[in-house]
Design a protein around this motif. Structure first.
Motif, PDB file in Angstrom:
ATOM      1  N   VAL B 172      44.841  21.521  52.588  1.00 37.77           N
ATOM      2  CA  VAL B 172      44.987  22.602  51.615  1.00 37.77           C
ATOM      3  C   VAL B 172      46.473  22.775  51.313  1.00 37.77           C
ATOM      4  N   THR B 173      46.810  22.835  50.027  1.00 39.12           N
ATOM      5  CA  THR B 173      48.197  23.065  49.655  1.00 39.12           C
ATOM      6  C   THR B 173      48.339  24.478  49.103  1.00 39.12           C
ATOM      7  N   GLY B 174      49.566  24.956  49.038  1.00 34.17           N
ATOM      8  CA  GLY B 174      49.813  26.314  48.558  1.00 34.17           C
ATOM      9  C   GLY B 174      50.556  27.091  49.628  1.00 34.17           C
ATOM     10  N   ASP B 175      50.581  28.401  49.487  1.00 28.45           N
ATOM     11  CA  ASP B 175      51.281  29.270  50.423  1.00 28.45           C
ATOM     12  C   ASP B 175      50.351  29.554  51.599  1.00 28.45           C
ATOM     13  N   LEU B 176      50.427  28.700  52.631  1.00 30.50           N
ATOM     14  CA  LEU B 176      49.445  28.782  53.723  1.00 30.50           C
ATOM     15  C   LEU B 176      49.553  30.098  54.498  1.00 30.50           C
ATOM     16  N   GLU B 177      50.740  30.681  54.568  1.00 31.44           N
ATOM     17  CA  GLU B 177      50.865  31.969  55.262  1.00 31.44           C
ATOM     18  C   GLU B 177      50.027  33.030  54.538  1.00 31.44           C
ATOM     19  N   LEU B 178      50.134  33.065  53.213  1.00 29.65           N
ATOM     20  CA  LEU B 178      49.382  34.086  52.467  1.00 29.65           C
ATOM     21  C   LEU B 178      47.883  33.787  52.488  1.00 29.65           C
ATOM     22  N   LEU B 179      47.515  32.518  52.406  1.00 25.95           N
ATOM     23  CA  LEU B 179      46.084  32.172  52.465  1.00 25.95           C
ATOM     24  C   LEU B 179      45.504  32.511  53.833  1.00 25.95           C
ATOM     25  N   SER B 180      46.260  32.235  54.899  1.00 30.41           N
ATOM     26  CA  SER B 180      45.789  32.576  56.246  1.00 30.41           C
ATOM     27  C   SER B 180      45.629  34.085  56.388  1.00 30.41           C
ATOM     28  N   ASN B 181      46.590  34.823  55.855  1.00 29.50           N
ATOM     29  CA  ASN B 181      46.506  36.283  55.911  1.00 29.50           C
ATOM     30  C   ASN B 181      45.267  36.789  55.172  1.00 29.50           C
ATOM     31  N   THR B 182      44.968  36.157  54.043  1.00 31.45           N
ATOM     32  CA  THR B 182      43.778  36.555  53.283  1.00 31.45           C
ATOM     33  C   THR B 182      42.511  36.294  54.093  1.00 31.45           C
ATOM     34  N   LEU B 183      42.435  35.112  54.686  1.00 32.84           N
ATOM     35  CA  LEU B 183      41.256  34.805  55.506  1.00 32.84           C
ATOM     36  C   LEU B 183      41.165  35.768  56.690  1.00 32.84           C
ATOM     37  N   LEU B 184      42.300  36.012  57.340  1.00 33.77           N
ATOM     38  CA  LEU B 184      42.298  36.930  58.488  1.00 33.77           C
ATOM     39  C   LEU B 184      41.821  38.322  58.087  1.00 33.77           C
ATOM     40  N   SER B 185      42.189  38.754  56.892  1.00 36.27           N
ATOM     41  CA  SER B 185      41.805  40.106  56.474  1.00 36.27           C
ATOM     42  C   SER B 185      40.285  40.236  56.356  1.00 36.27           C
ATOM     43  N   PHE B 186      39.604  39.110  56.134  1.00 32.50           N
ATOM     44  CA  PHE B 186      38.145  39.145  56.076  1.00 32.50           C
ATOM     45  C   PHE B 186      37.567  39.496  57.459  1.00 32.50           C
ATOM     46  N   LEU B 187      38.336  39.240  58.502  1.00 35.26           N
ATOM     47  CA  LEU B 187      37.868  39.491  59.873  1.00 35.26           C
ATOM     48  C   LEU B 187      38.442  40.790  60.432  1.00 35.26           C
ATOM     49  N   ASP B 188      39.045  41.597  59.559  1.00 33.70           N
ATOM     50  CA  ASP B 188      39.667  42.847  59.982  1.00 33.70           C
ATOM     51  C   ASP B 188      38.625  43.798  60.577  1.00 33.70           C
ATOM     52  N   PRO B 189      38.913  44.342  61.773  1.00 28.33           N
ATOM     53  CA  PRO B 189      37.919  45.203  62.432  1.00 28.33           C
ATOM     54  C   PRO B 189      37.452  46.386  61.582  1.00 28.33           C
ATOM     55  N   MET B 190      38.390  47.158  61.035  1.00 24.99           N
ATOM     56  CA  MET B 190      37.948  48.358  60.300  1.00 24.99           C
ATOM     57  C   MET B 190      37.230  48.002  59.011  1.00 24.99           C
TER      58      MET B 190
END
Lengths: 221, 221
Positions: B172-190
């Motif tokens: 995957v190309t692009g801004d991997l930090e921002l993409l990872s953050n987006t994916l992580l937010s899907f797993l956000d507890p609240m």
């Protein structure tokens, strides 16, 4: 100038818009069920103006109910009766701040307002939201500390609905509620603050990241 | 059984892994810089066991430093010296809970562990994370109320690194930090708790939403 009743409806397909639940807020961010008499509304506006001034001068983290009461020359009890608690006051100030922003994406000129293709509007929406957020970061972060209201604030409800309608208008299929939530999370105040303040990312990079995410979510499989 | 030193390295390209900052945690969630003598480590483990039991029995929202001290038969000061504050204690309990989860995605069997293609691993990671979250919702939501540590907890750092490496391995190309953050937010507890408890969504729907998001982010433009 057109009066509110003459404004064109947002350019969503009408049938889709009807299938969504009615919003609990009017465009000026005032809950429908709390329609107030004119003097009460004036009183409320005075308190909100006092709160806005205090936030501008000293920062949202230093806002107190007592400070607002004293700045507006009313008793502390009046502020509590009107807003419930400090979080309620902060959300009311945000509703006020959101009014301008909502005007821009619901009725303003394209590409953020009606007239541009939905994917282009969605890109412009996030870019505008990120800039709006950075100008008011302190206020949004402070209000967001109240976790219990984070997902039910009128500001969030309106934004989520707007994103959902644009995705639908763009012909995106899938679980639009979850996709909208994912897009919204990119605009989360604390997450954005973390990237800007602790990770050294720039606003331009976040704007680019938003556009890229919209493209990935909207493009056909 | 293999000892930790005999374990195979995670199946990321080695050159990519080297370019990432060294993690502030070991796999057992223990900060490197706080390497402890054996008796101090036993003492710490005893306190964490007491805290885990209390959380299981009464819920994370009722956990107090005093309760842990009393359950572990030590003075209150010992608990404060060891964990700093209640939020520190909660994050330490989560680190312990995360140990098992980290074992599964770093060294466990495929598809969540090494051996499966990276996109398949990423899909399995989120599904496992959502199930793990639901089993420990109460604990994660409570710890997450401490907004200041939300983005810097070792658990989050390890997850973000894992997602970034899988995206990179998948090409995957692009801004991997921002993409990872987006994916992580899907797993956000609240956020997850809100969807499950207030929106009536099911775990299966969230799992489907995660898989769909991974596909949208990973597929070539």
């Amino acid at each position: 100038m057109t009066s509110p009743s003459e404004r064109p409806a947002p350019a969503y397909p009408a049938a889709e818009a009807r299938s969504l639940p009615v919003l609990p807020v009017l465009l000026d961010g005032e809950p429908v069920e709390r329609a107030e008499r004119a003097d009460a509304a004036r009183n409320r506006a005075k308190l909100l103006d006092a709160a806005s001034s205090l936030i501008r001068d000293r920062g949202a983290e230093h806002l107190t109910m007592e400070g607002v009461a004293s700045a507006a020359n009313v008793g502390k009890g009046t502020v509590f009766r009107r807003f419930g608690d400090r979080a309620g006051l902060l959300f009311a100030v945000i509703d006020k701040t959101e009014k301008e922003f909502q005007e821009s994406f619901l009725f303003g000129p394209p590409p953020v307002g009606p007239g541009a293709p939905p994917v282009e509007r969605l890109e412009a929406f996030g870019v505008t939201a990120l800039r709006h957020l950075r100008c008011n970061m302190n206020l949004y972060v402070e209000a967001d500390r109240n976790a219990d209201r984070r997902y039910t604030s009128p500001a969030r409800v309106v934004r989520e609905r707007h994103i959902t309608l644009l995705l639908r208008a763009a012909g995106v299929t899938g679980d639009l509620e979850l996709l909208s939530n994912t897009l919204l999370s990119f605009l989360d105040p604390m997450a954005t603050e973390h990237l800007l303040a602790n990770r050294g990312r720039t606003l331009a990079e976040l704007e680019g990241g938003w556009r890229d995410l919209v493209q990935r979510i909207a493009r056909p499989a």
